[in-house]
Write a protein that holds these residues in place. Structure first.
Motif, PDB file in Angstrom:
ATOM      1  N   LEU A 117      50.649  53.497  43.883  1.00 33.31           N
ATOM      2  CA  LEU A 117      50.948  52.044  44.190  1.00 33.31           C
ATOM      3  C   LEU A 117      49.688  51.167  43.658  1.00 33.31           C
ATOM      4  O   LEU A 117      48.772  51.681  43.708  1.00 33.31           O
ATOM      5  N   GLN A 118      49.785  49.855  43.146  1.00 35.28           N
ATOM      6  CA  GLN A 118      48.803  49.190  42.863  1.00 35.28           C
ATOM      7  C   GLN A 118      48.616  48.149  43.942  1.00 35.28           C
ATOM      8  O   GLN A 118      49.126  47.232  44.139  1.00 35.28           O
ATOM      9  N   PRO A 119      47.351  48.215  44.694  1.00 31.92           N
ATOM     10  CA  PRO A 119      47.100  47.260  45.778  1.00 31.92           C
ATOM     11  C   PRO A 119      46.958  45.841  45.174  1.00 31.92           C
ATOM     12  O   PRO A 119      46.145  45.835  44.315  1.00 31.92           O
ATOM     13  N   VAL A 120      47.450  44.666  45.721  1.00 29.78           N
ATOM     14  CA  VAL A 120      47.493  43.440  45.128  1.00 29.78           C
ATOM     15  C   VAL A 120      46.351  42.630  46.218  1.00 29.78           C
ATOM     16  O   VAL A 120      45.451  41.975  45.800  1.00 29.78           O
ATOM     17  N   GLY A 261      50.699  51.319  37.580  1.00 34.87           N
ATOM     18  CA  GLY A 261      50.688  51.170  36.234  1.00 34.87           C
ATOM     19  C   GLY A 261      51.043  50.068  35.439  1.00 34.87           C
ATOM     20  O   GLY A 261      51.398  49.676  34.474  1.00 34.87           O
ATOM     21  N   VAL A 262      51.072  49.011  36.863  1.00 36.98           N
ATOM     22  CA  VAL A 262      51.402  47.653  36.164  1.00 36.98           C
ATOM     23  C   VAL A 262      50.378  47.060  35.177  1.00 36.98           C
ATOM     24  O   VAL A 262      49.150  47.487  35.090  1.00 36.98           O
ATOM     25  N   SER A 263      50.610  46.119  34.476  1.00 44.88           N
ATOM     26  CA  SER A 263      49.513  45.462  33.372  1.00 44.88           C
ATOM     27  C   SER A 263      48.596  44.560  34.100  1.00 44.88           C
ATOM     28  O   SER A 263      48.990  44.079  35.190  1.00 44.88           O
ATOM     29  N   PRO A 264      47.288  44.576  33.399  1.00 39.56           N
ATOM     30  CA  PRO A 264      46.363  43.835  34.126  1.00 39.56           C
ATOM     31  C   PRO A 264      46.851  42.259  34.340  1.00 39.56           C
ATOM     32  O   PRO A 264      46.458  41.780  35.269  1.00 39.56           O
ATOM     33  N   GLU A 265      47.590  41.736  33.262  1.00 34.84           N
ATOM     34  CA  GLU A 265      47.943  40.463  33.204  1.00 34.84           C
ATOM     35  C   GLU A 265      48.876  40.086  34.425  1.00 34.84           C
ATOM     36  O   GLU A 265      48.727  39.293  34.939  1.00 34.84           O
ATOM     37  N   ILE A 266      49.986  40.990  34.746  1.00 30.17           N
ATOM     38  CA  ILE A 266      50.674  40.960  35.831  1.00 30.17           C
ATOM     39  C   ILE A 266      49.918  40.792  37.101  1.00 30.17           C
ATOM     40  O   ILE A 266      50.265  40.003  37.971  1.00 30.17           O
ATOM     41  N   LEU A 267      49.117  41.665  37.168  1.00 32.26           N
ATOM     42  CA  LEU A 267      48.348  42.006  38.331  1.00 32.26           C
ATOM     43  C   LEU A 267      47.436  40.776  38.712  1.00 32.26           C
ATOM     44  O   LEU A 267      47.450  40.468  39.751  1.00 32.26           O
ATOM     45  N   ASN A 268      46.894  40.283  37.625  1.00 33.61           N
ATOM     46  CA  ASN A 268      45.809  38.993  37.820  1.00 33.61           C
ATOM     47  C   ASN A 268      46.490  37.957  38.336  1.00 33.61           C
ATOM     48  O   ASN A 268      45.922  37.126  39.061  1.00 33.61           O
ATOM     49  N   ARG A 269      47.737  37.920  37.728  1.00 32.20           N
ATOM     50  CA  ARG A 269      48.391  36.561  37.743  1.00 32.20           C
ATOM     51  C   ARG A 269      49.104  36.678  39.516  1.00 32.20           C
ATOM     52  O   ARG A 269      49.096  35.636  40.170  1.00 32.20           O
ATOM     53  N   LEU A 270      49.435  37.941  39.796  1.00 27.72           N
ATOM     54  CA  LEU A 270      49.819  38.027  41.289  1.00 27.72           C
ATOM     55  C   LEU A 270      48.744  37.904  42.200  1.00 27.72           C
ATOM     56  O   LEU A 270      49.029  37.346  43.392  1.00 27.72           O
ATOM     57  N   ILE A 271      47.569  38.222  41.761  1.00 28.92           N
ATOM     58  CA  ILE A 271      46.367  38.094  42.785  1.00 28.92           C
ATOM     59  C   ILE A 271      46.262  36.718  43.050  1.00 28.92           C
ATOM     60  O   ILE A 271      45.765  36.232  44.008  1.00 28.92           O
ATOM     61  N   PHE A 298      41.104  41.540  47.554  1.00 25.75           N
ATOM     62  CA  PHE A 298      42.066  41.707  46.659  1.00 25.75           C
ATOM     63  C   PHE A 298      41.845  42.815  45.512  1.00 25.75           C
ATOM     64  O   PHE A 298      40.638  42.978  45.226  1.00 25.75           O
ATOM     65  N   GLY A 299      42.888  43.263  44.802  1.00 21.62           N
ATOM     66  CA  GLY A 299      42.604  44.061  43.760  1.00 21.62           C
ATOM     67  C   GLY A 299      41.875  45.309  44.194  1.00 21.62           C
ATOM     68  O   GLY A 299      42.171  45.790  45.012  1.00 21.62           O
ATOM     69  N   SER A 300      40.846  45.456  43.214  1.00 22.29           N
ATOM     70  CA  SER A 300      40.063  46.662  43.401  1.00 22.29           C
ATOM     71  C   SER A 300      39.355  46.677  44.775  1.00 22.29           C
ATOM     72  O   SER A 300      39.017  47.946  45.226  1.00 22.29           O
ATOM     73  N   ASP A 301      38.624  45.593  45.272  1.00 20.26           N
ATOM     74  CA  ASP A 301      38.405  45.651  46.881  1.00 20.26           C
ATOM     75  C   ASP A 301      39.173  46.033  47.722  1.00 20.26           C
ATOM     76  O   ASP A 301      39.021  46.545  48.646  1.00 20.26           O
ATOM     77  N   PHE A 302      40.385  45.555  47.493  1.00 20.10           N
ATOM     78  CA  PHE A 302      41.513  45.998  48.469  1.00 20.10           C
ATOM     79  C   PHE A 302      41.768  47.462  48.334  1.00 20.10           C
ATOM     80  O   PHE A 302      42.002  48.093  49.440  1.00 20.10           O
ATOM     81  N   SER A 303      41.684  48.097  47.158  1.00 20.06           N
ATOM     82  CA  SER A 303      41.847  49.424  46.840  1.00 20.06           C
ATOM     83  C   SER A 303      40.817  50.375  47.601  1.00 20.06           C
ATOM     84  O   SER A 303      40.829  51.202  48.131  1.00 20.06           O
ATOM     85  N   MET A 304      39.476  49.859  47.587  1.00 20.29           N
ATOM     86  CA  MET A 304      38.326  50.382  48.168  1.00 20.29           C
ATOM     87  C   MET A 304      38.551  50.347  49.731  1.00 20.29           C
ATOM     88  O   MET A 304      38.209  51.398  50.322  1.00 20.29           O
ATOM     89  N   GLN A 305      38.969  49.316  50.173  1.00 17.17           N
ATOM     90  CA  GLN A 305      39.353  49.148  51.691  1.00 17.17           C
ATOM     91  C   GLN A 305      40.262  50.201  52.229  1.00 17.17           C
ATOM     92  O   GLN A 305      40.087  50.895  53.278  1.00 17.17           O
TER      93      GLN A 305
END
Length: 325
Positions: A117-120, A261-271, A298-305
């Motif tokens: 899963l990709q944390p957003v 596995g989501v693309s960086p473009e989709i991830l960044n837009r959703l963030i 958000f994103g990588s910060d949320f993943s680390m959390q």
């Protein structure tokens, strides 16, 4: 002349930025509609927050978002469904963090939550607390600790489910403060709340939204808020951090996720859309109603959390030999 030219230049630059922002807002989301999975039954706090957030997020993505409840197995069934979905922006997950940070250390899952899963966005935190019956002999955390130490093994404390954040927080607190408690697991909030009101059990460890009406009516009284911040409904009730134990805090953390596995473009837009949706006034009103605190990661910060939660709970579960079997 230069002043006039610079003014026109500034107006032109501002116009370009405004046009670019408008064009970005009108970008087409890669899916015609979005399926937002809530891995719990309808009507609970996770479901209610998810629906409020979906409304705000859909307005910003300019796409319909349909909330679908896929409950079961403590939230892991719906979470696994999203983890196995195509990473094309058509399926998202809104959940508390426990199926992803606690469940993997208690049961064998058919997916790896923090990899598949990709944390957003960390959307909100839910406060939790120790709450006692109105006639209990203690009125605050200091009195509670003193009473437990004077009556080892006699004070009963209930929690809604083995391995819940309320349970693990209780285990951490009992170990750190050397409290001998009679811990009793329940299957949910309804029975545990009724037993606390009736005096069948001395103290309960629950999310605050489950007992705010009973506290307001005087049937229950809060002893300490076990999350990191005081809540508006009980401004005079101290937190564990206030009591000198910031490392013992526990809470619910609701978040938004995409399949891995989501693309960086989709991830960044959703963030970006999530940041904006979290500021939506109607959504903020829902958070206030449930005494939830807006998230900030958000994103990588949320993943680390999430990784830090998982590591903490893994240690607690292993050291206390907690099992759902």
């Amino acid at each position: 002349m230069n002043l006039k030219f610079n003014t026109l230049k500034s107006i032109f630059a501002a116009s370009v930025i405004a046009i670019a922002a408008s064009a970005s807002a009108q970008q087409t989301w890669p899916a015609e509609h979005v399926e937002l999975i809530v891995p719990y039954p309808a009507g609970g706090s996770t479901d209610i927050l998810a629906r409020a957030f979906a409304t705000a997020l859909g307005q910003r993505l300019n796409v319909p978002i349909v909330v679908e409840n896929k409950g079961g197995a403590g939230g892991t069934i719906g979470s696994a469904y999203v983890a196995r979905s195509k990473p094309d922006g058509s399926v998202m997950l809104f959940t508390a963090s426990s199926p992803l940070t606690i469940a993997p250390h208690l049961v064998k899952l058919n997916f790896e939550p923090l990899k598949n899963l990709q944390p957003v966005a960390s959307v909100a935190f839910g406060a939790s607390a120790l709450v006692a019956g109105a006639s209990s002999p203690f009125n605050n955390f200091k009195e509670f600790v003193e009473y437990v130490r004077a009556h080892p093994g006699k004070v009963s404390v209930g929690y809604p489910g083995i391995g819940s954040s309320g349970h693990l927080g209780l285990v951490m607190m009992a170990k750190a403060l050397k409290l001998d408690l009679n811990e009793i697991p329940y299957q949910g909030n309804n029975q545990i709340t009724m037993d606390a009101i009736a005096g069948t059990i001395d103290v309960i460890s629950v999310n605050t939204d489950a007992v705010i009406p009973q506290v307001q009516s005087g049937k229950l009284k809060p002893i300490v808020v076990t999350s990191s911040e005081r809540i508006p409904a009980w401004p005079s009730v101290s937190t564990l951090a206030d009591e000198g134990h910031p490392d013992l805090t526990s809470f619910s953390n609701w978040g938004l996720y995409l399949p891995g596995g989501v693309s960086p473009e989709i991830l960044n837009r959703l963030i970006a859309a999530s940041r904006s949706a979290m500021e939506d006034q109607a959504f903020r009103g829902t958070l206030k109603k449930y005494d939830a605190i807006p998230g900030t990661a958000f994103g990588s910060d949320f993943s680390m959390q999430l990784k830090s939660y998982s590591d903490k709970y893994k240690a607690v579960i292993e050291q206390a030999h907690i099992s759902t079997n």
